[in-house]
Design an enzyme around this catalytic site. Structure first.
Site, mmCIF file in Angstrom:
data_model
loop_
_atom_site.group_PDB
_atom_site.id
_atom_site.type_symbol
_atom_site.label_atom_id
_atom_site.label_comp_id
_atom_site.label_asym_id
_atom_site.label_seq_id
_atom_site.Cartn_x
_atom_site.Cartn_y
_atom_site.Cartn_z
ATOM 1 N N GLY A 162 0.856 -1.372 0.015
ATOM 2 C CA GLY A 162 -0.049 -0.140 -0.099
ATOM 3 C C GLY A 162 0.687 1.195 -0.126
ATOM 4 O O GLY A 162 0.233 2.239 0.475
ATOM 5 N N SER A 163 2.119 1.212 -0.573
ATOM 6 C CA SER A 163 2.756 2.477 -0.394
ATOM 7 C C SER A 163 2.317 3.420 -1.234
ATOM 8 O O SER A 163 2.445 4.702 -1.147
ATOM 9 C CB SER A 163 4.317 2.036 -0.981
ATOM 10 O OG SER A 163 4.374 1.907 -2.467
ATOM 11 N N ASN A 164 1.623 2.895 -2.633
ATOM 12 C CA ASN A 164 1.091 4.085 -3.498
ATOM 13 C C ASN A 164 -0.247 4.718 -2.672
ATOM 14 O O ASN A 164 -0.501 5.863 -2.900
ATOM 15 C CB ASN A 164 0.445 3.362 -4.619
ATOM 16 C CG ASN A 164 1.752 3.310 -5.584
ATOM 17 O OD1 ASN A 164 2.224 4.385 -6.140
ATOM 18 N ND2 ASN A 164 2.186 2.110 -5.707
ATOM 19 N N LEU A 213 -4.950 -6.721 -7.131
ATOM 20 C CA LEU A 213 -4.795 -7.739 -7.822
ATOM 21 C C LEU A 213 -5.919 -8.612 -8.528
ATOM 22 O O LEU A 213 -5.604 -9.554 -9.069
ATOM 23 C CB LEU A 213 -3.258 -8.742 -7.299
ATOM 24 C CG LEU A 213 -2.102 -8.047 -6.865
ATOM 25 C CD1 LEU A 213 -1.240 -8.829 -6.672
ATOM 26 C CD2 LEU A 213 -1.787 -7.058 -7.981
ATOM 27 N N HIS A 244 -0.156 0.583 -13.604
ATOM 28 C CA HIS A 244 0.562 -0.598 -14.034
ATOM 29 C C HIS A 244 1.833 -0.440 -13.924
ATOM 30 O O HIS A 244 2.657 0.659 -14.644
ATOM 31 C CB HIS A 244 0.128 -1.059 -15.322
ATOM 32 C CG HIS A 244 0.617 -2.420 -15.742
ATOM 33 N ND1 HIS A 244 -0.157 -3.561 -15.106
ATOM 34 C CD2 HIS A 244 1.434 -2.811 -16.602
ATOM 35 C CE1 HIS A 244 0.886 -4.503 -15.524
ATOM 36 N NE2 HIS A 244 1.495 -4.050 -16.517
ATOM 37 N N ASP A 285 -5.628 -4.492 -17.923
ATOM 38 C CA ASP A 285 -4.606 -3.356 -18.465
ATOM 39 C C ASP A 285 -5.115 -2.825 -19.816
ATOM 40 O O ASP A 285 -4.235 -2.646 -20.595
ATOM 41 C CB ASP A 285 -3.227 -4.337 -18.257
ATOM 42 C CG ASP A 285 -2.896 -4.470 -16.763
ATOM 43 O OD1 ASP A 285 -3.361 -3.959 -16.085
ATOM 44 O OD2 ASP A 285 -2.347 -5.587 -16.822
ATOM 45 N N GLU A 299 6.179 5.988 -9.497
ATOM 46 C CA GLU A 299 4.853 5.832 -9.105
ATOM 47 C C GLU A 299 4.486 6.891 -7.878
ATOM 48 O O GLU A 299 3.362 7.553 -7.867
ATOM 49 C CB GLU A 299 4.339 4.312 -8.511
ATOM 50 C CG GLU A 299 4.302 3.303 -9.681
ATOM 51 C CD GLU A 299 4.144 2.015 -9.321
ATOM 52 O OE1 GLU A 299 3.649 1.222 -10.157
ATOM 53 O OE2 GLU A 299 4.102 1.761 -7.934
HETATM 54 C C1 GAR Z 1 2.775 -1.309 -7.727
HETATM 55 O O1 GAR Z 1 4.125 -1.136 -8.389
HETATM 56 C C2 GAR Z 1 1.699 -1.192 -8.894
HETATM 57 O O2 GAR Z 1 1.952 -0.881 -10.019
HETATM 58 C C3 GAR Z 1 1.459 -2.779 -9.058
HETATM 59 O O3 GAR Z 1 1.550 -3.162 -7.541
HETATM 60 C C4 GAR Z 1 2.451 -2.467 -6.904
HETATM 61 C C5 GAR Z 1 1.797 -2.016 -5.510
HETATM 62 O O4 GAR Z 1 2.769 -1.310 -4.687
HETATM 63 N N1 GAR Z 1 0.426 -3.035 -9.797
HETATM 64 C C6 GAR Z 1 0.164 -4.157 -10.455
HETATM 65 O O5 GAR Z 1 1.083 -4.833 -10.786
HETATM 66 C C7 GAR Z 1 -1.218 -4.248 -11.018
HETATM 67 N N2 GAR Z 1 -1.125 -5.043 -12.352
HETATM 68 P P1 GAR Z 1 2.228 -0.785 -3.321
HETATM 69 O O6 GAR Z 1 1.439 -1.842 -2.715
HETATM 70 O O7 GAR Z 1 3.474 -0.417 -2.555
HETATM 71 O O8 GAR Z 1 1.604 0.425 -3.638
#
Ligand code: GAR
Length: 316
Positions: A129-131, A203, A222, A263, A292
């Site tokens: 969940g960093s984003n 996911l 993505h 996607d 991101e």
């Molecule tokens: C991110 O890099 C995002 O782009 C990817 O999962 C990661 C989640 O990181 N998403 C996918 O691969 C979707 N197909 P986070 O939990 O640290 O935000």
């Protein structure tokens, strides 16, 4: 039983127990107050039972609700209990359903009405969940946008503690209901008034009913330059491994609207980074995360405020 109730309310475990405490305190206080009021009015065992019944009903119907709001506000749960009261008053015909508690209305607000009220955003996430954290940070105290809900399909995922720290309710979802039930649409719309959805490392494929409910109001990030390295099975480290294995000279991020296919929705934004010969999937993942965190919160903000706009140019 508790788990079911928690899911019905769509709250985090911490919030669930606080709500439980509010109900408990309210019940006890109402009972004690009723006894005091009965004594104050001089009622005793000899009093006519109908008067006692009226008094108790009065305390239950009105007193209880006021005390519930009082404790709710005291323990930081005003929003939940106010919504609960409006729903109750709506059922009794006292409160107009138009004022926001219509549990059957699945229409989204028009952009015009969004100018007056904050637009509620739900972030769907499955992992660290960093984003999500960065988006929450950017939109904290925003005048028109609010992260109102975190939706998570992985018990114990890091994003849940981020939500808890920021006092954002969590909706833990289950496969059966998501894919073969109502996809939680009534909870998203009627309970949380969600008007915009952000997939930040979520996911599971989004069921059609949700895609249709949020046209141009659901976006995904993505970790590659789509249309390359997208589709089923392409997520997280799998993407970076594939990029390195193919000997790509650059990779990046794509932010796009969500449609029925993995996607493939219309792109909104891309940013790039070089892939060096000594890069590993881990170092590439690090670079991608940095991109991101730098761009996603800003693009979420712009797109939520202009749901039909496409950001055509790639930002530098
Ligand atoms: C991110 O890099 C995002 O782009 C990817 O999962 C990661 C989640 O990181 N998403 C996918 O691969 C979707 N197909 P986070 O939990 O640290 O935000």
């Amino acid at each position: 039983m508790f788990k079911r109730l928690q899911q019905k309310w769509g709250v985090s475990t911490k919030q669930f127990w606080i709500l439980f405490l509010v109900f408990g305190l309210t019940g006890t206080t109402t009972a004690v107050l009723t006894r005091y009021v009965t004594a104050w009015l001089g009622m005793d065992t000899g009093s006519y039972w109908v008067w006692k019944l009226f008094l108790r009903l009065g305390m239950l119907v009105f007193g209880y609700q006021v005390i519930l709001l009082f404790y709710g506000a005291l323990l930081g749960q005003w929003a939940f209990f106010w919504k609960y009261e409006k729903k109750l008053l709506g059922k009794l015909g006292v409160w107009s359903l138009e004022s926001g508690v219509n549990t059957t209305d699945t229409k989204l607000q028009t952009p015009n009405s969004l100018l007056q009220t904050p637009l509620n955003i739900a972030i769907f996430a499955s992992g660290a969940g960093s984003n999500a954290g960065k988006i929450i940070q950017r939109l904290a105290n925003h005048s028109r946008l609010k992260v109102a809900l975190i939706v998570c399909n992985k018990p114990g995922a890091g994003v849940i503690s981020i939500a808890d720290k920021n006092n954002i309710p969590v909706l833990q979802i289950e496969k059966e209901r998501f894919f073969r039930g109502d996809a939680y649409l009534p909870v998203l719309q009627a309970s949380y008034h969600i008007q915009f959805v952000v997939l930040a490392g979520f996911l599971w494929k989004i069921p059609e009913v949700l895609v249709r409910a949020y046209p141009n109001r659901m976006i995904n990030i993505h970790p590659a330059l789509l249309p390359k390295y997208g589709g089923k099975g392409m997520y997280g480290m799998h993407v970076h491994e594939a990029v390195i294995a193919a000997g790509e000279k650059e990779s990046g991020i794509t932010i796009h609207y969500v449609n029925e296919k993995f996607d493939e929705g219309a792109p909104i934004f891309q940013a790039r980074c070089p892939v060096e010969p000594n890069d590993t999937p881990e170092t590439l993942a690090h670079k991608i995360h940095a991109l991101e965190h730098r761009y996603f919160p800003e693009v979420v903000e712009e797109t939520a405020l202009n749901p039909n706009n496409r950001i055509k140019e790639q930002k530098k």
